[in-house]
Design an enzyme around this catalytic site. Sequence first.
Site, short mmCIF file in Angstrom:
data_model
loop_
_atom_site.label_atom_id
_atom_site.label_comp_id
_atom_site.label_asym_id
_atom_site.label_seq_id
_atom_site.Cartn_x
_atom_site.Cartn_y
_atom_site.Cartn_z
N SER A 23 0.98 -1.32 0.04
CA SER A 23 -0.16 -0.04 -0.03
C SER A 23 0.97 1.18 -0.12
O SER A 23 0.35 2.38 -0.27
CB SER A 23 -1.06 0.16 1.27
OG SER A 23 -0.17 0.09 2.32
N LYS B 36 -6.40 4.10 8.67
CA LYS B 36 -5.45 4.82 7.89
C LYS B 36 -5.90 6.34 7.80
O LYS B 36 -5.18 7.33 8.27
CB LYS B 36 -5.06 4.60 6.51
CG LYS B 36 -4.33 3.07 6.48
CD LYS B 36 -4.09 2.57 5.05
CE LYS B 36 -3.45 1.50 5.10
NZ LYS B 36 -3.10 0.89 3.59
#
Length: 817
Positions: free
Chosen positions: A718, A761
């Site tokens: 990611s 996140k």
Amino acid sequence: MSETNNDSLPVPAVLPVIPVRDVVVFPFMLAPLVVNRPRSAAAVDAALAGDRIVGLFLQKNKEQDDPGQEDLSSTGTAAVILKMMKAPDGSIHLLAQGIARITVEAWVDDPATFHASVATHYDPAIKDIESKAQTNYLLGLYQKIVALSESLPDEWYMTAMNIEEPGKLADFIASTAGLEVGDRQEVLATFEVLQRMKNVASLAQHQLEVLELTGKIEAETRKGMDKAQREYILRQQMREIQKELGEEDPQSAEMNELRQKIEEAGMPEAARTAADRELDRLSKMPPAAAEYTVSRTYLDWLVTMPWSKSTEDNLDIHAAREILNADHYDLEEVKDRILEYLSVRKLKADMKGPILCFVGPPGVGKTSLGQSIARALGRKFVRISLGGVRDEAEIRGHRRTYIGSLPGRILQGLRNADSNNPLFMLDEIDKLGSDFRGDPSAALLEVLDPAQNHSFSDHYLDVPVDLSKVMFITTGNILDTIPPALLDRMETLRLPGYTTAERLAIACQYLIPRQLEAHGLTPDSLFLSQGALRRIIVEYTREAGVRNLEREIGSVCRKAARKIAESLPAPVPPESGEEPTDEQTTPDAKTTEISTLDPETLRKLRSSVNSHNLPEYLGAPRFFSEVAEMQDRVGVSTGLAWTQAGGDILFIETAKMKGRKGLILTGQLGDVMQESAQTALSYLRAHAKDINIPETVFEKHDIHVHVPAGAIPKDGPSAGVAICTALASLLSNKPARHDVAMTGEITLTGRVLPIGGVKEKVLAARQAGIHTVILPEKNRKDADEIPEELRRDLQFIFAKDIKEVLQVALNGVPSEE
């Protein structure tokens, strides 16, 4: 044994010979003989036709039916036939008495019988000191032998004492002391009297040692048997006495009690059969037997298992919802799943228990949620921590062959709950281990499989146990370490981290009241403002859950409690010589309940904590906005990462130096993250013109990518977008925006692929002071699930291609020359 005086009988030079087996006839000793063989019968007839004297010689092999001359010993005994009787079966019974030792000088040829020319040997008369000493020694040995041997009558020792000739005494002892046939033949062949006495003394000493050892062994054996027999007799007598008194003996009472418990346990057929078999076996054992305790413990486990005991589920949907809401804030997905189960359970009574897996960072309330669900359902709660468990026997138990064996934790939990349908929480299932003792996760496959757990088999009980009514809930921080086969058997429910607003609500509704009560405070004695709570959340904690937040609130409560305690007057001790009163001697005499203080005193002692005086209670802030003090810089981008503790931000730093197209990667990057960096660099080289990157920069420079902090391992795809943005900023010499955070996987063609952990996140970005977040287009649905209050403060940009990311992160920023 009687003797006949045959000293005057002369022994002929030629004698008929009878072979004998297993017997050695000594001079002057009586011997009954049975004659069956034709040649021996002919020898008897020849002796009776003459002077009735025959030669008796031991045959070397007793198994030989028709021995020859060479098969007989060379030394024998001349004997006179005293009596003869023929039996109906044709055999001849003789009573013979030895006369003297003889040796064969020559055999006479006679096909009908044995005849031999013999030499006669008589013992000389000796009466010296040595012979007398040997005589006394032999008599002493023989006395002990007679005393120890059950087959020798005491009269034989008196007979031996009356024998005056040393040679006769030696022969008598050799013939009666139980010596082997070979040893007796050796004594017969010894003509010298003193040597014969020494040989007999040696053989008698050996025989005495054998008898003494045999007696010792018999005594020990008899002692053990006598003790067991004595105990048996005493028990029988005790039973009879108790029977007369109308009492029941303890063992029978125990058996009857176990039999009644088996009847009342409501066991299934297989368990009942095993219990009856074991009870029958136990009833036949003496209580002192080593197996008795093992068998008794096994029966205790069988009768105390909750085979047919269940708690009634609370099927009131509205009441269950109120309990869940009272114990936990938000977590709507989990609450809905429990209420759905209750709804189906209300319509279908025999529904099997669900198997759920709560996955989320530490401190979000997974374990406490299980307790709340048990309370809402009205079920018993059992919790087992699987962290660090490496032995399969912890799940399935040990076999009964091992000392101290017990059932596994599953059955132990069922018995402790005393219910066959508790809520069973298997905590930290992602931290199971395995070693040479087995794999516990493999044992859990049967436990957590609805198609198999109706007949779960524990090694200790060794009977099927129905676990289908149990509601299993497992917890873990990550799914990666859970074996796929085990994960496939569970329904996964994710518990994401909390937002600032959610933490604020949890603190007000749950944490503050709990900490006030734990520290002996009341809402009137401590006031925490919303600003103070928000500052604790932002500047004193950095977590996905609320565990550290509760600790910090507890610290504030302790400071407030100390302030109140120091302001209260000290208790007055009793004056010297006075007895303390009851109030002064009670354990709580020095404790002051705040509820007992008057309102005026309470108002003066009240602590009020706001955002300004919070450092007085907790010290200087521990966390700051990472982005607030940063500026736009060339080669530095802001990425988002997911950890077991929730989300976090990370800065991608890049640098170039003169070299030969090398790529240096530091910061403990895993294989996947290193491949993402190589993919990003390859993409930029392939599209250098489109991004305004000079082509010569790749030929003359080495590129270094570093991800702080260097001591923490990092991996995953990611960060690909953030690495590509930092490299594009470095190579195009354009600063990247520091207030833009990004996440997503990049491909070699520049596509941005979706990632996981979006809520964590985004929450980390918000806590760091970032207001713009770039996400993959395919994660738009995940962004829709983010709480509204969090989305209001953030701008989301969804990208399909890396060019869209670079357009936002680098656009409008002039190049640095």
